[in-house]
Every structure is written in C-alpha cells, then in structure tokens.
Motif scaffolding. Structure first.
Motif, mmCIF file in Angstrom:
data_model
loop_
_atom_site.group_PDB
_atom_site.id
_atom_site.type_symbol
_atom_site.label_atom_id
_atom_site.label_comp_id
_atom_site.label_asym_id
_atom_site.label_seq_id
_atom_site.Cartn_x
_atom_site.Cartn_y
_atom_site.Cartn_z
ATOM 1 N N ILE A 156 0.625 -0.927 0.047
ATOM 2 C CA ILE A 156 0.119 0.180 -0.306
ATOM 3 C C ILE A 156 0.835 1.583 0.200
ATOM 4 O O ILE A 156 0.688 2.236 -0.504
ATOM 5 C CB ILE A 156 -0.864 0.188 1.166
ATOM 6 C CG1 ILE A 156 -1.349 -1.241 0.784
ATOM 7 C CG2 ILE A 156 -1.566 1.326 1.287
ATOM 8 C CD1 ILE A 156 -2.942 -1.669 2.346
ATOM 9 N N GLU B 167 1.281 -5.642 -7.152
ATOM 10 C CA GLU B 167 0.196 -4.604 -6.650
ATOM 11 C C GLU B 167 -0.639 -5.102 -4.767
ATOM 12 O O GLU B 167 -0.171 -6.513 -5.009
ATOM 13 C CB GLU B 167 -1.046 -4.748 -7.648
ATOM 14 C CG GLU B 167 -0.583 -4.511 -8.979
ATOM 15 C CD GLU B 167 -0.840 -3.017 -9.162
ATOM 16 O OE1 GLU B 167 -1.862 -2.534 -8.553
ATOM 17 O OE2 GLU B 167 -0.211 -2.197 -10.078
ATOM 18 N N THR B 168 -0.986 -4.073 -4.282
ATOM 19 C CA THR B 168 -1.484 -4.861 -3.274
ATOM 20 C C THR B 168 -2.785 -5.922 -3.414
ATOM 21 O O THR B 168 -3.169 -6.270 -2.715
ATOM 22 C CB THR B 168 -2.343 -3.222 -2.663
ATOM 23 O OG1 THR B 168 -1.768 -2.188 -2.267
ATOM 24 C CG2 THR B 168 -3.755 -4.182 -1.385
ATOM 25 N N SER B 169 -3.905 -5.365 -4.327
ATOM 26 C CA SER B 169 -4.474 -6.584 -3.897
ATOM 27 C C SER B 169 -3.726 -7.905 -5.114
ATOM 28 O O SER B 169 -4.264 -9.167 -4.648
ATOM 29 C CB SER B 169 -5.357 -6.094 -5.869
ATOM 30 O OG SER B 169 -4.543 -5.924 -7.030
ATOM 31 N N ILE C 135 -2.296 -9.413 -1.318
ATOM 32 C CA ILE C 135 -3.299 -9.649 -0.839
ATOM 33 C C ILE C 135 -4.077 -10.884 -1.213
ATOM 34 O O ILE C 135 -3.763 -11.625 0.381
ATOM 35 C CB ILE C 135 -4.466 -8.516 -0.691
ATOM 36 C CG1 ILE C 135 -3.739 -7.427 -0.330
ATOM 37 C CG2 ILE C 135 -5.773 -9.311 0.037
ATOM 38 C CD1 ILE C 135 -4.322 -7.147 1.452
ATOM 39 N N ARG C 136 -3.928 -11.955 -2.420
ATOM 40 C CA ARG C 136 -4.657 -12.609 -3.021
ATOM 41 C C ARG C 136 -3.322 -13.905 -2.977
ATOM 42 O O ARG C 136 -4.294 -15.134 -2.467
ATOM 43 C CB ARG C 136 -4.563 -12.879 -4.571
ATOM 44 C CG ARG C 136 -5.862 -12.032 -4.457
ATOM 45 C CD ARG C 136 -6.744 -12.411 -6.051
ATOM 46 N NE ARG C 136 -5.526 -12.070 -7.049
ATOM 47 C CZ ARG C 136 -5.593 -10.764 -7.645
ATOM 48 N NH1 ARG C 136 -5.971 -9.406 -7.425
ATOM 49 N NH2 ARG C 136 -4.467 -10.004 -8.943
ATOM 50 N N TYR D 279 -6.731 -7.991 5.405
ATOM 51 C CA TYR D 279 -6.561 -6.733 5.829
ATOM 52 C C TYR D 279 -7.523 -5.604 6.690
ATOM 53 O O TYR D 279 -8.129 -5.270 5.879
ATOM 54 C CB TYR D 279 -5.317 -5.831 5.034
ATOM 55 C CG TYR D 279 -5.194 -4.489 5.982
ATOM 56 C CD1 TYR D 279 -4.317 -4.421 7.398
ATOM 57 C CD2 TYR D 279 -5.368 -3.223 4.923
ATOM 58 C CE1 TYR D 279 -3.884 -2.896 7.052
ATOM 59 C CE2 TYR D 279 -4.503 -2.929 5.220
ATOM 60 C CZ TYR D 279 -4.150 -1.847 6.523
ATOM 61 O OH TYR D 279 -3.480 -0.803 6.349
ATOM 62 N N PRO E 269 -8.236 -2.829 8.157
ATOM 63 C CA PRO E 269 -7.648 -1.263 7.929
ATOM 64 C C PRO E 269 -7.541 -0.626 9.590
ATOM 65 O O PRO E 269 -9.060 -0.384 9.584
ATOM 66 C CB PRO E 269 -8.181 -0.637 6.895
ATOM 67 C CG PRO E 269 -8.223 -1.180 6.656
ATOM 68 C CD PRO E 269 -9.023 -2.540 7.340
ATOM 69 N N THR F 134 -12.891 -13.679 2.915
ATOM 70 C CA THR F 134 -11.140 -13.867 1.807
ATOM 71 C C THR F 134 -11.161 -15.597 1.826
ATOM 72 O O THR F 134 -9.845 -15.350 1.387
ATOM 73 C CB THR F 134 -10.563 -12.754 1.710
ATOM 74 O OG1 THR F 134 -10.042 -12.531 3.153
ATOM 75 C CG2 THR F 134 -11.235 -11.821 1.523
#
Ligand SMILES: Nc1ncnc2c1ncn2[C@@H]1O[C@H](COP(=O)(O)OP(=O)(O)OP(=O)(O)O)[C@@H](O)[C@H]1O
Ligand SMILES: [Mg+2]
Lengths: 286, 233
Positions: free
Chosen positions: B50, B69-71, B74-75, B80, B82, B150
C-alpha cells in the motif's frame, strides 16, 4: 398546438434523453469511480458513429455494423485506458483535462485522415423505414421507438448489473474507497479498465445506433460531450441513477426548448442545470 | 507464512522504517506494539504494497511479492482490517460481505456468509443497513467479517478495538481468540497490552521505525522494564 404534437415532442425528448444516458452513464462512472475527467468520452460517440457508417458500407447491414462497432469501441477504450488514462489516476484534474483534450484532437485528426471531413449519413434500413400513424397528419418513426427500446433495455441491464451483481458491488465500492477495494484483493486496475471499456462501448453504441437519424459529421462528439457533462453535473457525479434522471431532463429540455422557445433553444439546458444546482448544488444524487 | 527483510520506508524525505525484519509463521499470532507514530501501520502497509518501501524484500509463503500490486499481495492469502475500518458508504452490510467472498489460496471456503453472520449475530440484524450507518463496534465487526470472507491464512488487524465500548471490545477479542483457534495466523496491532500478552504467541515492539524487541510473552511478563521503556506502562 394539439396533444398529439405535444406527445410526439415528448417521445422525441425521451428518446434523446435515453441516448444521452448511454453516453453520460459511462462518463459519470469514469468520473465518479476513477476520478477521471474524460473529455475524450464524446470521441467514443463519434467513433461509434463513424465505425457504424464505415462498417455499414462494407457489410451492407446496419445491424452488423452496430454489432461490430461495439467491441471495436470497447477495445479502443480499453487500450486508451491501459496506455494513457491509467497514468492519470494519481494526478490532478488539470493533467487529466490536458491529456484527454489531447485525445480529442488525436481522434478528430484520425477521423479526418481515415474518413475525411465530409458529412455522411446512413440510409434508414427499409425494414424499419416506416412510421406509426398517430393522426391524419402526424406519425412517429418506428426506428426511434426501436432506438428508445434499446437504450431503455440497456439502462435496465446496467441497473441490474450495478445493483445486484458482485461486479456492480466492486464498482460501487471503488467509487467509495478504491484503496480498500484493492486491500480486499480485487484487481482495481483491471476493474477500472473494464469500466472504462464498457463506458467507451456504450458511448460508441449510442453513436452507432443514432446514425440513421442524425448525420455522421466531424465534431459530432463535442456537442454530446458538453450535454453529457451537464447531465453528470445535474445527476451528481458518479451516480448512474442521477445520470438517468439528468439525461431525461436534458433530453426533454433540449427538445421542448427547440420547439417552444426556439430563440432561446441553446439556453434551455443550461437553464435547467442552473435551476437544479440552485436547488441541489451537488446534483440530484450526490 | 510472511517474511519481510530490511524494509526501509520513507514518506517524502522522512525516513519512517529503518531496516525492519519481520516474520510470521503459519498459524502464529504476532502482536505488533509501540507508541503512537512509531511506524506500526507503516510496516503493515509496506508489507502489503500500500506504501512502497524504498528497499527491502517481502515474501509470502516463500514467494517474493516485493513491488507487487496490493491486490496481488492480498490474494496470496492475506486479509487486512485497516485503521478506520474501510467501510463503503454506498454498500449495505450484506454487500460488504458478498463482494469480498473468495476461496482461500488452498481452495477452502471455511468462512461462508452464514458462518460470518453466526460469528457476528449483530450484523445479521443489520443486513440492509449501509456500512457507514453502523455503530463503531458494528463497523469493526463488519470489517473483520468481510476480511474473513476472503478465507485468509493471515489476518492483519490494525487497531481493531480502538475507540470501542468495553463490552463491544470484549466481544471483538472473543472473536479474535476464536479465529486464532481455527489456525489462522494473525498480526495484531492494539493499544491493549494486557490482552496481547495473554493472546499472542510472539511480540514485536517498534521504536522509531526499528525493532527493539522480538520474542515471546514470558520475557515481557517477567521483565516489566521493557514495556515501561518502550510502551510507557
Ligand atoms: N501518509 C503519511 N505521510 C507522511 N507521514 C506519515 C504518513 N503516515 C504516517 N506518517 C508518519 O509516519 C510515522 C509513522 O506513522 P504510523 O502511522 O506508521 O505509526 P503507528 O505506529 O501506526 O501509530 P498509531 O499508533 O498512531 O497508529 C509517524 O511519524 C507519522 O506521522
Ligand atoms: Mg497506526
């Protein structure tokens, strides 16, 4: 002035509003979700019209031309987003306006090189070249009914996609807090690319299906762009519902203005905008 | 599970993280502690892409994710939650949960919509409310519930109990414990040192962007001067 004449103008206004909605819905989504002021959005309308005219000449079929121009406009939109617009997300509005204005110039020049500066038109296909008779002297062209039907159906599809599907939830969430969408593992870049491409395709479709009733001419995207910005501002930036209502208002104001107050016709849409903004400064659904 | 090495992060000219090494094992609960402004949130954001660290490496389950990339980070199996909860003002509670639903990296779907609502019964009563119309505690529950949808292997909670009433706080800690029991690893940032000493397997203390303590709770419990010095208790 009889009631039938009034009714016909009403139908024309609604039809024009629906057409504007196809263009403005993409503009408002791109503005509201991605924060991009896309001056080149009207160029997609022009692109759709020129593609339809060109493809209709090649294939001899308006339907084929419209169906083919849709993915082409989407593709052009996707490529432009991926190559250029993507660099603008973190930049301010001035940079966006500069780049997308530059795109208008490029589109116009490309149009001149590829298709020339003559005004073109598509003959109304014979299958739909008839009118619904209303009275002895008044009738309504069936193509306009079909056109309104296509636009209205797409508006319903858009509503369902945005309100009911996961894709629609991502789009709305992206408008609210795009960093959080990314933090949930959703590929925001791809999402934005798709939204941009869909916006371009809808604008292109609007241009393509309007070819039998309005001429294909240089600068045709600019008028639509300005009206669509008015629609977006009236409806509230980012609101598709607002864009729908705004487009209806502007379609009707423009049509009735031209009929009833022709001397002030170019003023009526701005009059409506001013009135709405005095009442709701951020637009109807902001 | 997660392994960050020598992270240096800047905000403009200000140097916030000074070469941090940080790791979390599978199923491990790590408490990340430190006074205000010491760089806890920045460390989390640097690991997730991020905020872009100027140098250093981040690996998740052995895979280098530095600069991704953040996404995409995350995957790899991370969820997260926040600071500030990250509600969407135009989505309902139901939509917050459904939009996030995804199978875990191992294909498992242990956390379903139904299970999240069983875990947070209060959310079940508010399904059609907009996220931002909830109370602070409910928003926090929704943010955690959405993260669980998720099916993560690592849950990151930044100040999950901040500003909540004691009873709500207790509920949230209860759920965090239950999540830990299911074997999900977690990184917990929180002001409530007492609970963290009891809950976490390992504790990392940051002072001005450097790790000054990394170890189990026993040392912290037996030598209270560490906490006094670095957290101010
Ligand atoms: N976006 C930003 N731009 C500039 N400086 C920032 C930014 N975010 C944080 N900082 C600064 O970086 C330092 C570390 O902040 P960070 O938020 O990581 O601390 P923290 O340990 O999470 O604190 P808190 O307990 O208050 O949440 C602070 O000095 C803060 O002022
Ligand atoms: Mg913080």
């Amino acid at each position: 002035m009889d009631v039938w004449f009034f009714l016909i103008q009403l139908l024309n206004g609604v039809q024009y509003g629906l057409l504007l909605f196809l263009v403005a819905s993409g503009l408002t989504l791109i503005f509201g979700i991605m924060g991009i002021i896309n001056l080149a959005h009207g160029a997609f309308y022009m692109l759709g019209a020129y593609l339809a005219w060109w493809l209709a000449g090649l294939t001899g079929s308006l339907v084929a031309a419209v169906v083919l121009s849709l993915p082409l406009a989407a593709l052009v939109g996707y490529v432009i987003e991926a190559l250029l617009v993507r660099t603008l997300y973190k930049r301010d509005h001035l940079d966006q306006v500069l780049l997308t204005y530059g795109l208008i110039l490029i589109f116009n020049e490309a149009q001149r090189i590829l298709w020339g500066n003559d005004v073109h038109g598509i003959a109304m296909p014979t299958a739909v070249n008839w009118s619904v008779r209303l009275t002895e002297t008044l009738s309504y062209p069936v193509y306009r009914v079909i056109l309104s039907g296509i636009c209205a159906a797409l508006a319903v599809v858009m509503y369902v996609v945005i309100a009911k599907t996961r894709f629609g939830m991502w789009v709305r969430a992206g408008a609210s807090n795009r960093d959080m969408v990314a933090a949930l593992g959703i590929n925001v870049k791809l999402l934005f690319g798709v939204v941009f491409a869909v916006g371009a395709a809808l604008a292109g479709l609007a241009g393509a299906i309007s070819t039998p009733i309005s001429s294909v001419a240089p600068g045709m995207g600019d008028t639509v762009l300005i009206l669509c910005f008015v629609v977006v501002v009236i409806g509230g930036v980012g609101s598709v519902k607002g864009a729908f209502l705004g487009a209806m208002l502007i379609g009707l104001a423009d049509t009735f203005g031209k009929v009833f107050v022709p001397d002030f016709a170019s003023f009526t849409v701005y009059g409506v905008m001013a009135a709405v903004l005095l009442w709701k400064p951020r637009g109807l659904f902001a | 599970m997660l392994h960050a090495t020598a992270l240096h992060t800047y905000y403009g000219a200000s140097h916030v993280l000074h070469g941090i090494d940080f790791r979390v094992a599978k199923g491990e609960t790590v408490a990340l502690m430190g006074r205000n402004g010491m760089g806890k949130s920045t460390l989390l954001k640097s690991m997730l892409g991020i905020v872009a660290p100027r140098s250093g490496k981040v690996a998740i389950l052995g895979r280098d994710v530095t600069g991704m990339e953040t996404s995409a980070v995350i995957r790899q199996g991370i969820a997260y939650v926040p600071e500030g909860r990250g509600m969407f003002h135009n989505l309902t509670v139901r939509e917050h949960l459904l939009m996030a639903a995804r199978a875990g990296t191992d294909g498992r779907r242990d956390w379903t919509y139904e299970r999240v609502l069983e875990t947070f019964p209060r959310l079940a009563e508010r399904l059609d409310n907009l996220g931002t119309h909830l109370s602070g505690g409910e928003q926090q529950m929704l943010s955690i519930g959405r993260a669980l949808m998720t099916n993560p292997q690592l849950l990151i909670l930044d100040e999950a109990t901040e500003g909540l009433a004691p009873l709500i706080r207790r509920d949230i800690w209860h759920v965090i414990r239950a999540i830990k029991q299911t074997g999900i690893a977690s990184i917990i940032v929180d002001k409530n040192v007492g609970v963290l000493l009891d809950l976490a397997d390992r504790h990392v203390i940051l002072v001005k962007g450097e790790v000054v303590y990394d170890g189990g709770p026993e040392t912290l419990k037996s030598d209270s001067s560490i906490l006094e010095r670095h957290i101010g208790l």
